[in-house]
Design a protein around this motif. Structure first.
Motif, PDB file in Angstrom:
ATOM      1  N   ASP A  72       0.834  -1.212   0.000  1.00  0.00           N
ATOM      2  CA  ASP A  72       0.000   0.000   0.000  1.00  0.00           C
ATOM      3  C   ASP A  72       0.867   1.260   0.000  1.00  0.00           C
ATOM      4  OD1 ASP A  72      -2.282  -1.511  -0.025  1.00  0.00           O
ATOM      5  OD2 ASP A  72      -2.606  -1.427   2.138  1.00  0.00           O
ATOM      6  N   LYS A  73       1.845   1.301   0.900  1.00  0.00           N
ATOM      7  CA  LYS A  73       2.712   2.472   0.987  1.00  0.00           C
ATOM      8  C   LYS A  73       3.549   2.622  -0.282  1.00  0.00           C
ATOM      9  CE  LYS A  73       3.084   2.370   6.038  1.00  0.00           C
ATOM     10  NZ  LYS A  73       4.018   2.207   7.194  1.00  0.00           N
ATOM     11  N   LEU A  74       3.976   1.506  -0.850  1.00  0.00           N
ATOM     12  CA  LEU A  74       4.784   1.572  -2.069  1.00  0.00           C
ATOM     13  C   LEU A  74       3.969   2.146  -3.228  1.00  0.00           C
ATOM     14  CD1 LEU A  74       7.618   0.827  -3.090  1.00  0.00           C
ATOM     15  CD2 LEU A  74       6.694  -1.386  -3.790  1.00  0.00           C
ATOM     16  N   ARG A  75       2.706   1.764  -3.317  1.00  0.00           N
ATOM     17  CA  ARG A  75       1.859   2.304  -4.378  1.00  0.00           C
ATOM     18  C   ARG A  75       1.630   3.801  -4.195  1.00  0.00           C
ATOM     19  NH1 ARG A  75      -1.634  -1.131  -3.886  1.00  0.00           N
ATOM     20  NH2 ARG A  75      -3.029  -0.085  -2.442  1.00  0.00           N
ATOM     21  N   ASP A  76       1.423   4.230  -2.956  1.00  0.00           N
ATOM     22  CA  ASP A  76       1.239   5.668  -2.699  1.00  0.00           C
ATOM     23  C   ASP A  76       2.515   6.448  -3.003  1.00  0.00           C
ATOM     24  OD1 ASP A  76      -1.351   5.141  -1.908  1.00  0.00           O
ATOM     25  OD2 ASP A  76      -0.849   5.043   0.231  1.00  0.00           O
ATOM     26  N   ARG A  77       3.649   5.914  -2.600  1.00  0.00           N
ATOM     27  CA  ARG A  77       4.911   6.595  -2.882  1.00  0.00           C
ATOM     28  C   ARG A  77       5.202   6.643  -4.375  1.00  0.00           C
ATOM     29  NH1 ARG A  77       8.819   3.041   0.240  1.00  0.00           N
ATOM     30  NH2 ARG A  77      10.348   4.212  -1.025  1.00  0.00           N
ATOM     31  N   ALA A  78       4.850   5.569  -5.082  1.00  0.00           N
ATOM     32  CA  ALA A  78       5.059   5.563  -6.530  1.00  0.00           C
ATOM     33  C   ALA A  78       4.173   6.594  -7.218  1.00  0.00           C
ATOM     34  CB  ALA A  78       4.784   4.164  -7.089  1.00  0.00           C
ATOM     35  N   SER A  79       2.946   6.759  -6.735  1.00  0.00           N
ATOM     36  CA  SER A  79       2.070   7.788  -7.303  1.00  0.00           C
ATOM     37  C   SER A  79       2.641   9.178  -7.068  1.00  0.00           C
ATOM     38  CB  SER A  79       0.671   7.674  -6.677  1.00  0.00           C
ATOM     39  OG  SER A  79       0.095   6.415  -6.937  1.00  0.00           O
ATOM     40  N   SER A  80       3.164   9.414  -5.878  1.00  0.00           N
ATOM     41  CA  SER A  80       3.760  10.715  -5.585  1.00  0.00           C
ATOM     42  C   SER A  80       5.015  10.957  -6.409  1.00  0.00           C
ATOM     43  CB  SER A  80       4.078  10.816  -4.090  1.00  0.00           C
ATOM     44  OG  SER A  80       2.919  10.624  -3.297  1.00  0.00           O
ATOM     45  N   ALA A  81       5.871   9.934  -6.536  1.00  0.00           N
ATOM     46  CA  ALA A  81       7.093  10.078  -7.323  1.00  0.00           C
ATOM     47  C   ALA A  81       6.774  10.268  -8.802  1.00  0.00           C
ATOM     48  CB  ALA A  81       7.987   8.851  -7.135  1.00  0.00           C
ATOM     49  N   LEU A  82       5.730   9.602  -9.271  1.00  0.00           N
ATOM     50  CA  LEU A  82       5.329   9.763 -10.670  1.00  0.00           C
ATOM     51  C   LEU A  82       4.815  11.168 -10.930  1.00  0.00           C
ATOM     52  CD1 LEU A  82       5.023   8.056 -13.280  1.00  0.00           C
ATOM     53  CD2 LEU A  82       2.667   7.619 -12.578  1.00  0.00           C
ATOM     54  N   LEU A  83       4.090  11.720  -9.970  1.00  0.00           N
ATOM     55  CA  LEU A  83       3.547  13.064 -10.130  1.00  0.00           C
ATOM     56  C   LEU A  83       4.637  14.132 -10.006  1.00  0.00           C
ATOM     57  CD1 LEU A  83       0.947  14.786 -10.434  1.00  0.00           C
ATOM     58  CD2 LEU A  83       0.802  14.802  -7.943  1.00  0.00           C
ATOM     59  N   ALA A  84       5.531  13.953  -9.038  1.00  0.00           N
ATOM     60  CA  ALA A  84       6.585  14.948  -8.798  1.00  0.00           C
ATOM     61  C   ALA A  84       7.833  14.729  -9.645  1.00  0.00           C
ATOM     62  CB  ALA A  84       6.974  14.944  -7.317  1.00  0.00           C
ATOM     63  N   ASP A  85       7.902  13.619 -10.385  1.00  0.00           N
ATOM     64  CA  ASP A  85       9.074  13.293 -11.195  1.00  0.00           C
ATOM     65  C   ASP A  85      10.340  13.287 -10.330  1.00  0.00           C
ATOM     66  OD1 ASP A  85      10.570  12.607 -13.338  1.00  0.00           O
ATOM     67  OD2 ASP A  85      10.467  14.523 -14.371  1.00  0.00           O
ATOM     68  N   ASP A  86      10.254  12.583  -9.180  1.00  0.00           N
ATOM     69  CA  ASP A  86      11.342  12.536  -8.204  1.00  0.00           C
ATOM     70  C   ASP A  86      12.224  11.328  -8.512  1.00  0.00           C
ATOM     71  OD1 ASP A  86      13.006  12.563  -6.035  1.00  0.00           O
ATOM     72  OD2 ASP A  86      11.416  12.844  -4.554  1.00  0.00           O
ATOM     73  N   LEU A  87      13.441  11.588  -8.968  1.00  0.00           N
ATOM     74  CA  LEU A  87      14.335  10.499  -9.348  1.00  0.00           C
ATOM     75  C   LEU A  87      14.810   9.716  -8.131  1.00  0.00           C
ATOM     76  CD1 LEU A  87      15.968   8.984 -11.474  1.00  0.00           C
ATOM     77  CD2 LEU A  87      17.768  10.713 -11.230  1.00  0.00           C
ATOM     78  N   ALA A  88      15.157  10.397  -7.037  1.00  0.00           N
ATOM     79  CA  ALA A  88      15.645   9.702  -5.847  1.00  0.00           C
ATOM     80  C   ALA A  88      14.582   8.767  -5.287  1.00  0.00           C
ATOM     81  CB  ALA A  88      16.083  10.723  -4.797  1.00  0.00           C
ATOM     82  N   ALA A  89      13.350   9.258  -5.198  1.00  0.00           N
ATOM     83  CA  ALA A  89      12.267   8.408  -4.690  1.00  0.00           C
ATOM     84  C   ALA A  89      12.006   7.240  -5.631  1.00  0.00           C
ATOM     85  CB  ALA A  89      10.996   9.239  -4.506  1.00  0.00           C
ATOM     86  N   ALA A  90      12.079   7.480  -6.936  1.00  0.00           N
ATOM     87  CA  ALA A  90      11.849   6.407  -7.910  1.00  0.00           C
ATOM     88  C   ALA A  90      12.933   5.333  -7.812  1.00  0.00           C
ATOM     89  CB  ALA A  90      11.794   6.983  -9.314  1.00  0.00           C
ATOM     90  N   GLN A  91      14.165   5.737  -7.561  1.00  0.00           N
ATOM     91  CA  GLN A  91      15.238   4.758  -7.422  1.00  0.00           C
ATOM     92  C   GLN A  91      15.036   3.895  -6.173  1.00  0.00           C
ATOM     93  OE1 GLN A  91      18.704   7.262  -7.481  1.00  0.00           O
ATOM     94  NE2 GLN A  91      18.879   7.224  -9.724  1.00  0.00           N
ATOM     95  N   LYS A  92      14.564   4.496  -5.082  1.00  0.00           N
ATOM     96  CA  LYS A  92      14.282   3.704  -3.878  1.00  0.00           C
ATOM     97  C   LYS A  92      13.142   2.727  -4.132  1.00  0.00           C
ATOM     98  CE  LYS A  92      15.841   7.234  -0.588  1.00  0.00           C
ATOM     99  NZ  LYS A  92      15.418   8.124   0.530  1.00  0.00           N
ATOM    100  N   ILE A  93      12.129   3.169  -4.860  1.00  0.00           N
ATOM    101  CA  ILE A  93      10.995   2.291  -5.176  1.00  0.00           C
ATOM    102  C   ILE A  93      11.449   1.133  -6.052  1.00  0.00           C
ATOM    103  CG2 ILE A  93       8.807   2.196  -6.434  1.00  0.00           C
ATOM    104  CD1 ILE A  93       8.322   5.081  -5.486  1.00  0.00           C
TER     105      ILE A  93
END
Length: 340
Positions: free
Chosen positions: A126-147
């Protein structure tokens, strides 16, 4: 007669622009996002007030905790009394009872530990899906790499995804865009899992349609639909890596029911009824076959809800499944007597 002459006039001041009404400022009016579709990052930027805390939850948790404590104490005293009685009767019987109690406690501890791990997996997805949605919206490379690293860890033991993991690890080294990394991970890891989840859903819906068409009693239909829906939800959860235990499965069922309630899962949407009537399919099917198709579509709704609940990434590049995707297969199955 007086001779006319030109008289200078005062220059008029430029007309002021009309002011906007004070009770309405168009610059600050924005459309409120859908609370069911918006990501946590979108909701954080709005003025939507958080839901008030429910005071009844505290008393419910307190009642459950105190009740569980009393039951545990009672079971402990009962076990102690039983072991004492066994020792009083025969010494060897007391030792056998004590050994059985030790094995029981060990097995219970392992079961509780597995249940906690299963619940933790569901929360992680659940948390991974929420974080992925946020990283996709913000185009956050660091968060995407952690995911991406967490996805590699979740599916590290899956032999069927070994090539997909290797391809994703190779592509991730050259991607410098956060949103593109999330999309690449979805295409590499989620696409094959989505295809298998669709196949599981279609197979389960066909079984429900066939049993409904041949079952002599409505009670058998209801029991089989419930059984097949639970099995489908469990299989899809295992497919995406949730692997819930007993209590985790109860939580999964609650999440699926909540999703169905929000999306109108008890109603045939996506133009299904219009397709049935428009193509004249409803008139060609008998009453039992029509009930089989409808029950199969309800099972499809459960499968779609389970996919959206346990899928660790949002649907960005892959098409989100809808009920109408499975309708031709069910209608063909019901209309072709050779397949029955």
């Amino acid at each position: 007669m007086r001779e006319p002459r030109a008289m200078p006039i005062r220059p008029t001041a430029p007309a002021e622009a009309p002011r906007s009404p004070r009770a309405f400022n168009a610059a600050i009016v924005e459309e409120a996002p859908d609370v069911f579709e918006a990501t946590p990052a979108e909701l954080a930027d709005t003025d939507i007030a958080p839901a008030p805390k429910r005071l009844g939850r505290f008393w419910r948790n307190l009642a459950l905790w105190t009740g569980g404590t009393l039951i545990s104490l009672g079971l402990g005293l009962a076990a102690d009394r039983l072991i004492r009685d066994l020792f009083a009767a025969y010494s060897w019987l007391g030792w056998v009872g004590l050994a059985a109690l030790a094995v029981f406690v060990l097995a219970l501890t392992v079961l509780v530990f597995r249940e906690l791990i299963g619940l933790a997996r569901l929360r992680t997805l659940d948390k991974l899906r929420d974080r992925a949605s946020s990283a996709l919206l913000a185009d956050d490379l660091a968060a995407a790499q952690k995911i991406e690293a967490e996805l590699q860890s979740i599916y590290s033991t899956r032999a069927d995804l070994a090539r997909a993991r290797d391809n994703l690890a190779t592509d991730a080294k050259s991607i410098l865009d956060g949103a593109e990394l999330i999309k690449t991970a979805e295409r590499a890891l989620m696409a094959p899992l989505d295809a298998r989840a669709r196949a599981l859903t279609a197979s389960s819906a066909r079984r429900v349609a066939l049993v409904t068409a041949v079952a002599p009693r409505a009670l058998i239909d209801i029991a089989f639909v419930i059984f097949e829906s639970f099995r489908l939800a469990r299989n899809i959860a295992d497919l995406y890596g949730a692997r819930p235990g007993l209590f985790g499965f109860f939580r999964l069922v609650g999440a699926i029911l909540a999703h169905l309630a929000v999306t109108g899962g008890l109603v045939l949407t996506d133009g299904v009824v219009e397709q049935l009537v428009g193509h004249g399919v409803a008139a060609k099917l008998s009453a039992r076959l029509g009930e089989g198709v409808l029950n199969g579509l309800m099972t499809v709704r459960v499968g779609i809800a389970a996919m959206k609940v346990v899928r660790p990434l949002p649907f960005a590049t892959q098409k989100s499944p809808v009920v109408s995707d499975f309708l031709p297969d069910l209608v063909k199955l019901a209309a072709d007597p050779k397949q029955r």
